[in-house]
Design an enzyme around this catalytic site. Structure first.
Site, short mmCIF file in Angstrom:
data_model
loop_
_atom_site.label_atom_id
_atom_site.label_comp_id
_atom_site.label_asym_id
_atom_site.label_seq_id
_atom_site.Cartn_x
_atom_site.Cartn_y
_atom_site.Cartn_z
CE LYS A 188 -3.73 2.38 2.47
NZ LYS A 188 -4.62 2.35 3.65
CE LYS B 185 -6.32 2.04 -0.80
NZ LYS B 185 -7.07 2.03 0.48
#
Length: 328
Positions: A197, A249
């Protein structure tokens, strides 16, 4: 006259031929719909930077989950906006907190016909907007945060979550959450590790959606966009700690990372097409600069092609309808 011997264009001549030989196919079961629920709402509230996406009331959330199940989506990922926040995000682990109530609502509505996922992070619940507990100097205290994550995991399991998404990027979070779940006989609950992320510029509309109170930035715990090896190290640690699935992400600007991750693990790989990715397409389409529907289908196809088994996207329900109509 030197005409070509091989003619790959033959495979592209008609829509039927192109459909026959497509290497990557969209399917509703590979899509997950992120949903926002806000405490105290009587009706859904629009999110200006995410046209078409809303903050749900508890009733409209149930309706959206029922539609997702009807469309055959793989699941929903729930995020909540509480009425009150504090320094440690107390509402996150309160059985009567809005996220836990929302999980229970959706579970009651759809039963086992849809995978119910919940975001396991404190940023929506803290009055400073960070993903964890702060120390005396204002930094995020990793280990104190892990205690809160364990408490949140147990509350979400009790509410009926199938999957908890460890999105806070704290060191050791997967192992702590897995242990906490096992201690309360919730071995059936999966851990979706946000293994890669990044501290991206593409989260702005999401912060409006959850009414973020963020002060500063998250670069001390989310990953540096310049780094790939670091993501693969995080990936290895999360799998070793017991992750059932892993996440990259954002998606579109990190397809290289996604490809590397998919080639290294033997657990399902997810990718989150985040709010900024959605907003950019919608804004350009609104101005007539791009073909909206083609851009949506192309973007999600590219994420699958790069290696994602599961794509979280705000277009999940719409694309599922297109698939049912033979349009995607």
């Amino acid at each position: 006259m030197g005409f070509p011997v091989e003619r790959p264009r033959r495979l592209r001549r008609t829509p039927a031929l192109r459909r026959l030989v497509a290497e990557t196919r969209l399917h509703p079961a590979g899509l997950v719909l992120p949903l926002f629920v806000r405490e105290g709402l009587a009706e859904p509230a629009a999110i200006s930077s995410l046209p078409g996406v809303v903050q749900h009331s508890r009733d409209s959330l149930r309706a959206a989950a029922a539609e997702a199940a009807y469309l055959g989506l793989g699941g929903v990922m729930l995020f909540a906006v509480p009425a009150a926040r504090d320094a440690v995000g107390s509402a996150a682990s309160d059985p009567d907190g809005i996220l836990n109530l929302a999980v229970a609502d959706v579970r009651a509505e759809v039963g086992d016909s849809l995978v119910v996922m919940a975001d396991l992070c404190l940023d929506e619940f803290t009055d400073h907007g960070h993903c964890g507990v702060l120390d005396k100097d204002g930094g995020v205290d990793n280990d104190a945060t892990l205690v809160r994550y364990a408490e949140m995991a147990m509350a979400l399991a009790d509410a009926g979550a199938d999957v908890v998404g460890t999105s806070g990027m704290m060191d050791g979070q997967v192992g702590v959450v897995r242990s906490a779940l096992d201690e309360v006989s919730a071995q059936h609950v999966l851990v979706l590790a946000y293994a890669a992320k990044y501290a991206s510029a593409l989260y702005g509309p999401f912060r409006e959606a959850v009414d973020s109170q963020l002060q500063g930035d998250r670069r001390t715990y989310q990953q540096d966009p310049a780094n790939l090896r670091e993501a693969l190290r995080e990936l290895r640690l999360d799998v070793e700690e017991g992750a059932d699935m892993v996440m990259v992400k954002p998606a579109s600007l990190y397809l290289d990372v996604l490809r590397e991750v998919a080639g290294l693990v033997d657990v399902p790989v997810a990718a989150y097409q985040v709010s900024g990715e959605y907003a950019m397409v919608e804004a350009a389409a609104e101005r007539g600069w791009i073909d909206r529907d083609r851009a949506i289908a192309e973007s999600i196809t590219s994420i699958h092609r790069a290696g994602a088994d599961v794509v979280l996207t705000y277009w999940a329900a719409e694309v599922a309808r297109w698939i049912a109509e033979g349009r995607a």
